[in-house]
Design a protein around this motif. Structure first.
Motif, mmCIF file in Angstrom:
data_model
loop_
_atom_site.group_PDB
_atom_site.id
_atom_site.type_symbol
_atom_site.label_atom_id
_atom_site.label_comp_id
_atom_site.label_asym_id
_atom_site.label_seq_id
_atom_site.Cartn_x
_atom_site.Cartn_y
_atom_site.Cartn_z
ATOM 1 N N GLY A 84 0.842 -1.181 0.000
ATOM 2 C CA GLY A 84 0.000 0.000 0.000
ATOM 3 C C GLY A 84 0.879 1.233 0.000
ATOM 4 O O GLY A 84 2.044 1.176 0.384
ATOM 5 N N SER A 101 -3.847 0.288 -2.893
ATOM 6 C CA SER A 101 -3.420 -1.039 -2.437
ATOM 7 C C SER A 101 -3.152 -1.882 -3.680
ATOM 8 O O SER A 101 -4.013 -1.965 -4.564
ATOM 9 C CB SER A 101 -4.509 -1.702 -1.597
ATOM 10 O OG SER A 101 -4.751 -0.956 -0.427
ATOM 11 N N VAL A 119 -8.254 6.002 -3.154
ATOM 12 C CA VAL A 119 -9.065 7.024 -2.499
ATOM 13 C C VAL A 119 -8.158 8.243 -2.292
ATOM 14 O O VAL A 119 -6.992 8.100 -1.914
ATOM 15 C CB VAL A 119 -9.682 6.523 -1.161
ATOM 16 C CG1 VAL A 119 -8.629 6.153 -0.141
ATOM 17 C CG2 VAL A 119 -10.649 7.552 -0.588
ATOM 18 N N TRP A 156 -7.578 3.238 4.942
ATOM 19 C CA TRP A 156 -8.800 3.055 4.160
ATOM 20 C C TRP A 156 -10.038 3.189 5.048
ATOM 21 O O TRP A 156 -11.009 3.855 4.669
ATOM 22 C CB TRP A 156 -8.807 1.682 3.493
ATOM 23 C CG TRP A 156 -7.992 1.613 2.245
ATOM 24 C CD1 TRP A 156 -6.682 1.239 2.145
ATOM 25 C CD2 TRP A 156 -8.425 1.919 0.927
ATOM 26 N NE1 TRP A 156 -6.281 1.298 0.838
ATOM 27 C CE2 TRP A 156 -7.335 1.706 0.068
ATOM 28 C CE3 TRP A 156 -9.634 2.339 0.392
ATOM 29 C CZ2 TRP A 156 -7.419 1.914 -1.306
ATOM 30 C CZ3 TRP A 156 -9.720 2.541 -0.972
ATOM 31 C CH2 TRP A 156 -8.620 2.333 -1.798
ATOM 32 N N THR A 160 -12.756 6.261 4.634
ATOM 33 C CA THR A 160 -14.072 5.914 4.068
ATOM 34 C C THR A 160 -15.131 5.692 5.143
ATOM 35 O O THR A 160 -16.196 5.142 4.840
ATOM 36 C CB THR A 160 -13.982 4.655 3.180
ATOM 37 O OG1 THR A 160 -13.668 3.525 4.012
ATOM 38 C CG2 THR A 160 -12.968 4.821 2.073
ATOM 39 N N ASP A 165 -12.235 -1.125 4.293
ATOM 40 C CA ASP A 165 -11.115 -1.166 5.232
ATOM 41 C C ASP A 165 -9.866 -1.681 4.522
ATOM 42 O O ASP A 165 -9.905 -2.022 3.334
ATOM 43 C CB ASP A 165 -11.448 -1.974 6.486
ATOM 44 C CG ASP A 165 -11.701 -3.450 6.214
ATOM 45 O OD1 ASP A 165 -11.434 -3.937 5.098
ATOM 46 O OD2 ASP A 165 -12.173 -4.134 7.140
ATOM 47 N N ARG A 166 -8.770 -1.717 5.250
ATOM 48 C CA ARG A 166 -7.493 -2.126 4.668
ATOM 49 C C ARG A 166 -7.572 -3.542 4.101
ATOM 50 O O ARG A 166 -7.101 -3.806 2.994
ATOM 51 C CB ARG A 166 -6.393 -2.028 5.741
ATOM 52 C CG ARG A 166 -5.014 -2.258 5.198
ATOM 53 C CD ARG A 166 -3.967 -2.020 6.270
ATOM 54 N NE ARG A 166 -2.656 -1.981 5.641
ATOM 55 C CZ ARG A 166 -1.538 -2.252 6.260
ATOM 56 N NH1 ARG A 166 -1.553 -2.585 7.538
ATOM 57 N NH2 ARG A 166 -0.391 -2.191 5.629
ATOM 58 N N SER A 169 -9.536 -3.574 0.819
ATOM 59 C CA SER A 169 -8.806 -3.018 -0.329
ATOM 60 C C SER A 169 -7.803 -4.035 -0.867
ATOM 61 O O SER A 169 -7.631 -4.165 -2.085
ATOM 62 C CB SER A 169 -8.109 -1.706 0.044
ATOM 63 O OG SER A 169 -6.988 -1.920 0.880
#
Length: 188
Positions: A84, A101, A119, A156, A160, A165-166, A169
């Motif tokens: 990421g 990511s 994002v 993330w 958002t 979430d991470r 992604s």
């Protein structure tokens, strides 16, 4: 099937596990795959600030994971790297950056990248990371008032409001990177 993963971070390893369960529905060979995580942080920049750094970071992590398993006397069917970072766009009068990511999957002979989306990063956060050199994880902890954000929802999740979430992604990135392997008819 054995999958060597170039990370020991919870959200990344969990993304691999979730994706393997999904892949098993279209490619039964993935059913019951063993996930073997490795710390592959050496050689990767702490905070990639370009698309090229993220692509190379993901590829390097996958390759290091494969090599680590081989050095231990085992053979992986796939190596997976997840990276990421921020794709920094230098524009006047201010910079813009996009949190991204990326995944890379290789069977040792061929490989593919996949992206988990992007994002836009708020300008204050981008300035802290790019201009002041603050690690994104530290900046996200400060912004959210929480500790260890990157080991849970990640940037993330904060950006958002929890809609992505991470882990999510990285799931999208992995599904895309695995495509040539679970859909070989299309990727001849």
């Amino acid at each position: 099937m054995i999958i060597a993963v170039g990370s020991t971070r919870g959200p990344k390893v969990e993304a691999v596990r979730r994706v393997l369960r999904v892949l098993a529905s279209v490619a039964p060979a993935f059913e019951g795959a063993e996930v073997v995580p490795f710390d592959a942080s050496s050689g990767a920049p702490p905070m990639p600030l370009s698309l090229d750094e993220m692509l190379e970071g993901a590829r390097g992590r996958a390759q290091l994971a494969l090599e680590s398993l081989t050095a231990g006397g085992r053979r992986a069917d796939f190596g997976v790297g997840l990276e990421g970072g921020i794709d920094l766009r230098r524009t006047a009068p201010t910079n813009r950056g996009f949190l991204m990511s990326w995944a890379y999957v290789t069977d040792g002979r061929r490989g593919a990248h996949g992206c988990g989306g992007a994002v836009e990063v708020p300008s204050d956060l981008l300035e802290a990371v790019v201009d002041r050199g603050i690690e994104l994880s530290e900046a996200m902890d400060a912004l959210s008032g929480e500790r260890g954000v990157r080991d849970r929802q990640g940037a993330w999740g904060i950006l958002t409001r929890g809609l992505v979430d991470r882990t999510g992604s990285f799931e999208a990135a992995l599904l895309n990177a695995f495509a040539p392997f679970y859909n070989p008819e299309t990727y001849r």
